[in-house]
Design an enzyme around this catalytic site. Structure first.
Site, mmCIF file in Angstrom:
data_model
loop_
_atom_site.group_PDB
_atom_site.id
_atom_site.type_symbol
_atom_site.label_atom_id
_atom_site.label_comp_id
_atom_site.label_asym_id
_atom_site.label_seq_id
_atom_site.Cartn_x
_atom_site.Cartn_y
_atom_site.Cartn_z
ATOM 1 N N PRO A 43 0.782 -1.248 0.000
ATOM 2 C CA PRO A 43 0.000 0.000 0.000
ATOM 3 C C PRO A 43 0.808 1.289 0.000
ATOM 4 C CG PRO A 43 0.029 -0.938 2.187
ATOM 5 C CD PRO A 43 0.734 -1.928 1.290
ATOM 6 N N CYS A 44 1.501 1.550 -1.091
ATOM 7 C CA CYS A 44 2.277 2.786 -1.219
ATOM 8 C C CYS A 44 1.367 4.011 -1.254
ATOM 9 C CB CYS A 44 3.177 2.731 -2.444
ATOM 10 S SG CYS A 44 2.321 2.376 -3.983
#
Length: 168
Positions: free
Chosen positions: A127-128
């Protein structure tokens, strides 16, 4: 490498896998996606079925983490370290690039953390999108700021189902 395309609430996604595991989840206009030339289309690959199901559950608000085998070998040792740290950011929360650098015990590496974050090949699952500027601004996202905003808004709305707190 093998690939397939799936539909999602954020548009078509290209899933990429190696013999090791999932190697990519790319948006339609992903900045660092080099394309599929020479790769084998394999829509029935078990890992693609697993990823598709987990993404369906995620977007239905029924899943907050993913448990598929990942292939991070396309990144440097530092990038892999950042990508692993991204997986520790809880659903519905955000960190600044500086906070992520601090978490990695490397507070001077804010720009390098940002660059590694931008090169994350496995969007959503790693989850950047949960990393934002120190002032709360939504900066750079290889999958497009519209998608980053959509994912953060989605998580903010769904976090209450899981008893989590959203920070921004």
């Amino acid at each position: 490498m093998q690939f397939t395309n799936i539909n999602s609430p954020v548009g078509s996604l290209t899933l990429v896998a190696s013999e090791i595991g999932l190697a990519g989840v790319y948006f339609e206009e992903h900045r660092h996606f080099k394309g599929i030339e020479g790769w084998l289309r394999a829509p029935d690959l078990p890992i693609f079925e697993q990823v598709s199901q987990q993404l369906i559950e995620f977007f239905a608000g029924e899943r907050i983490t993913f448990d598929v085998p990942l292939d991070l070998s396309g990144g440097t040792a530092f990038q892999q370290q950042v990508w692993r740290a991204l997986q520790e950011i809880p659903f519905g929360t955000t960190l600044s690039y500086g906070e992520l650098a601090q978490h990695l015990s490397n507070p001077q590496a804010v720009r390098a953390v940002g660059a590694a974050n931008g090169r994350n090949p496995i969007s959503i699952i790693i989850p950047c999108h949960r990393v934002i500027a120190a002032n709360g601004a939504l900066t750079g996202y290889a999958g497009g700021l519209k998608n980053k905003q959509h994912l953060l808004k989605f998580e903010a709305e769904k976090h209450q189902n899981f008893g989590l707190q959203f920070t921004q």
